[in-house]
Structures are given as C-alpha cells and as structure tokens.
Design an enzyme around this catalytic site. Sequence first.
Site, PDB file in Angstrom:
ATOM      1  N   HIS A   1       0.160 -12.620   4.640  1.00 38.47           N
ATOM      2  CA  HIS A   1       0.676 -12.126   5.922  1.00 38.47           C
ATOM      3  C   HIS A   1      -0.453 -12.182   6.945  1.00 38.47           C
ATOM      4  O   HIS A   1      -1.628 -12.056   6.605  1.00 38.47           O
ATOM      5  CB  HIS A   1       1.163 -10.688   5.735  1.00 38.47           C
ATOM      6  CG  HIS A   1       1.935 -10.125   6.879  1.00 38.47           C
ATOM      7  ND1 HIS A   1       1.328  -9.667   8.027  1.00 38.47           N
ATOM      8  CD2 HIS A   1       3.269  -9.920   7.052  1.00 38.47           C
ATOM      9  CE1 HIS A   1       2.248  -9.193   8.854  1.00 38.47           C
ATOM     10  NE2 HIS A   1       3.438  -9.343   8.293  1.00 38.47           N
TER      11      HIS A   1
ATOM     12  N   GLN B   1       4.930  -5.504  -0.261  1.00 37.39           N
ATOM     13  CA  GLN B   1       6.193  -5.965  -0.839  1.00 37.39           C
ATOM     14  C   GLN B   1       6.303  -5.646  -2.328  1.00 37.39           C
ATOM     15  O   GLN B   1       7.241  -6.093  -2.987  1.00 37.39           O
ATOM     16  CB  GLN B   1       6.341  -7.472  -0.610  1.00 37.39           C
ATOM     17  CG  GLN B   1       6.300  -7.908   0.832  1.00 37.39           C
ATOM     18  CD  GLN B   1       7.438  -7.331   1.663  1.00 37.39           C
ATOM     19  OE1 GLN B   1       8.459  -6.905   1.132  1.00 37.39           O
ATOM     20  NE2 GLN B   1       7.264  -7.300   2.969  1.00 37.39           N
TER      21      GLN B   1
ATOM     22  N   CYS C   1       5.538 -13.904   9.762  1.00 33.42           N
ATOM     23  CA  CYS C   1       4.111 -13.618   9.932  1.00 33.42           C
ATOM     24  C   CYS C   1       3.283 -14.302   8.849  1.00 33.42           C
ATOM     25  O   CYS C   1       2.293 -13.741   8.359  1.00 33.42           O
ATOM     26  CB  CYS C   1       3.838 -12.114   9.939  1.00 33.42           C
ATOM     27  SG  CYS C   1       4.564 -11.248  11.340  1.00 33.42           S
TER      28      CYS C   1
ATOM     29  N   LYS D   1       8.743   0.355   4.286  1.00 33.36           N
ATOM     30  CA  LYS D   1       9.306  -0.595   3.322  1.00 33.36           C
ATOM     31  C   LYS D   1       9.718   0.092   2.019  1.00 33.36           C
ATOM     32  O   LYS D   1      10.214  -0.564   1.095  1.00 33.36           O
ATOM     33  CB  LYS D   1       8.304  -1.713   3.046  1.00 33.36           C
ATOM     34  CG  LYS D   1       7.959  -2.541   4.292  1.00 33.36           C
ATOM     35  CD  LYS D   1       6.970  -3.645   3.968  1.00 33.36           C
ATOM     36  CE  LYS D   1       6.436  -4.323   5.230  1.00 33.36           C
ATOM     37  NZ  LYS D   1       7.453  -5.090   5.955  1.00 33.36           N
TER      38      LYS D   1
ATOM     39  N   ASP E   1      -2.870  -6.104  -0.906  1.00 36.68           N
ATOM     40  CA  ASP E   1      -1.795  -5.809   0.039  1.00 36.68           C
ATOM     41  C   ASP E   1      -0.527  -5.649  -0.798  1.00 36.68           C
ATOM     42  O   ASP E   1       0.032  -6.630  -1.286  1.00 36.68           O
ATOM     43  CB  ASP E   1      -1.659  -6.966   1.037  1.00 36.68           C
ATOM     44  CG  ASP E   1      -0.437  -6.833   1.942  1.00 36.68           C
ATOM     45  OD1 ASP E   1       0.357  -5.892   1.757  1.00 36.68           O
ATOM     46  OD2 ASP E   1      -0.261  -7.704   2.822  1.00 36.68           O
TER      47      ASP E   1
END
Length: 408
Positions: free
Chosen positions: A123, A205, A366, A228, A202
């Site tokens: 991202h 997700q 992104c 999220k 990260d």
Amino acid sequence: MINISKIRSQFPILAEHVHGKPLIYLDNAATTQKPLRVLDCSRQYYESINSNIHRGIHHLSQLATEAHEQARETLAAFVGATSPEEFVFTSGCTMGLNMIASILGRVGFLAPGDEIILSISEHHSNIVPWQMLCERTGAIIKVIPLDAEQTWDMGQFSQLLSSKTKIVSLAYVANGTGTINPIRQAISQAKAQHKNIITIVDAAQAVGHLPVNVQQLGCDFLVFSGHKIYAPTGIGGLWGKKELLEYLPPWMGGGEMISEVTFEKTTYNALPFKYEAGTPNIEGAIAMAEAVRFINSIGLREIELHEKTLVRHAIDRLHELPLVHIPGRDDCHGAAISLIVQGVHHYDLGALLDQMGIAVRTGHHCCQPLMAALGVTGTTRLSFAVYNTLDEVDQTVGAIQKAISMLV
C-alpha cells in the site's frame, strides 16, 4: 457454526437499499460496517462518561480513563502483546507507519547506502513514508518482485537481503489482490540475516480476518486500523517491542507524553504515553475494544473459515467467466480478491455493479506499483466480512456476468 442471520441483524446498514436494490456490501477491505454494539458503545461514551482522560481527579475523568486503559489491555491481548505498555493508539495504519519511519530517522539508524526492503504489492502508506525517510538519510529502497504466480518472489527476497539491510516493512495480506503473503518466512529470513534488522508488519488486511500474534510472527512492530475490524474510523494501533519503544524517542511533543517540562529540559513519560501526545481519540479506542469483543464473541477461527468459504466459492464461480482473471494463487487469498476483466475497464464494471446494489472497490487500491507490475491501471476488488453470504456471492457473480455482457 456461524449464525449469519443473527450476525447480519446486528448491522443496521445491511438493511439499506441502493438504487432500489438490497445492498450487497463487498468493500470491506476499504472499511467494514459497524455492529450495533459498537455504535451503542460510541454513543454511550458521549452520553455517560465523556471527559478528557488521565490526570483528572473528577469522577467522569476517572471513568473515561479506566475505560480507555481497559481498551488498551483488550487490544494488546488481541495481537499477542506481552504487556499493554507495548500498545500505542494511533489514527490507523498510515499514522503508525509514518510514526515508525519518522522515529527511526531521528536516531541515526540509517546511513547513506543502507537499504530498506519493501514488496511490489505494498500500500502507498507503506511506501511513501520510507521514500521520505530515504530522502532525508540517503538510504535506498529495494523491492521484492512478483513471481510467475503473481505472489512474492521469495528467492529474490533472499538475494535482496544483505549486510546493508536495516529495515524490512511488509504487508501481511496484500491490499490490492488479497493475497496472504509469506510474512513469517520473510521475518525469519530477515532476522537470520541479522538480528538487528527492524521488521515491520502492516496488518491492516489481516487483523480481524485471521489470528495475528506478534510473538509468533517475531516482528519488531505491527500496525493495523480499527475501521477495518468493525470499529470507527480514525483509530488504530501500533504494537512495538518494549525495548525498542523504550529506546526510541517520541514522535510528537505536547501534553500527556511528558513527565516534567521546564524551559531548560523536558523528561518524557513512561510507555505507552510517551508516544501519545495530546488528547487521544478516546471514544474510538473504547469502541475499537468493543469491536474486538464482537470478533471474539464469534471466534477468529470461525470468521476465517467463513470468509475462506466465501472467497473459495467466489473464485470457483468467477473462473466460469471466460474473460475474468484473478491475480495471485487461488489458495493464498485472505478475505479479498481482485478481478481483471479483458476488454472491460474496472470503473465501468464497478459503476454497473453499483446500479445493481453491489458495493465493490475499483481503481489501483493505493497500490500503483503493484498495478503496474500486473500490467493494468486498476482492478475491481471484492472484499468480504463475517456478515457476507454465499447467496451474495452468487448474486454478485451473476451481476458481473451481466455487466460484462453489456460492456464487451
């Protein structure tokens, strides 16, 4: 066994209609919807205990402080932290990644020619902060490419690791394609190269879709976003190893992060407050903890299995459509998949699906370097949450087939 009807009844927005059609919401990788218990939690905070936290002697301040710090304990445990002191509230992944990059740049950790390894599928929020850091320090970014199956080329990653590698910052699950990346293998290889390489995950997700434990990952930092995982926007978390957080300097200066201030010198507060200058998003933190309790009430393993069933069914059905290509290995998807439809622009497909009441995400997500590697300007992404159903998958595939017939 997940009771989908019971779960869906907790999300008022799922009863909405779009263009006269019942809403099918498949844009969960961008943001999830919020259950009643999270909405109620936010409202109840403002109705009953709204006050600034820490240092206040009055009753409301003490109640708000207790709720905020209980939320920290809940979130820290959720990602496997050994102590709540290791968990810092942020506004989300972007803030967390920028915070780490900025702080590492202040301590002389990087010299000209040192290397930061990212992947092609990152991202932008896990690319741009490191580019900015390289501009300040003279460090260099190295990139893990895709292999023939459009996943990380781990052979190339091994070759990228060197004595110059100082930072490895990677996404657990690719935002643009939904691919579950070999993150543990990457961290293990980096630490085997040199134990002092800083590894950052990260997990935007991944958290909320599959079990995430920082001890098992072996990373140094991990970031995620609350919106999220069924929580409000503007709240997230950063976990860091205690010894690193104690050694590194604060990111921002102001109230709360100080122990004592004079015009001659300021001493900093203990962890985690050292990194939380100013009034925090108190309601957001409390509501994010409630979102975690919602997840725990269902069970992460059950959520993971349900979402895998949805994704597997969607992939099988989409493979029946001759013009559709799904980047990445079919068996390595998390809760999202991307579509590339030959001869169809992603925006046009998304617009037609919207007219049928189906919310998807179109564009580069992104992830422009990833899109360039895939040879496209963007994709149509379907992303799932615990409240989605197999019937919604079938309706969506039928709608995609109808849209393609109109566009080709």
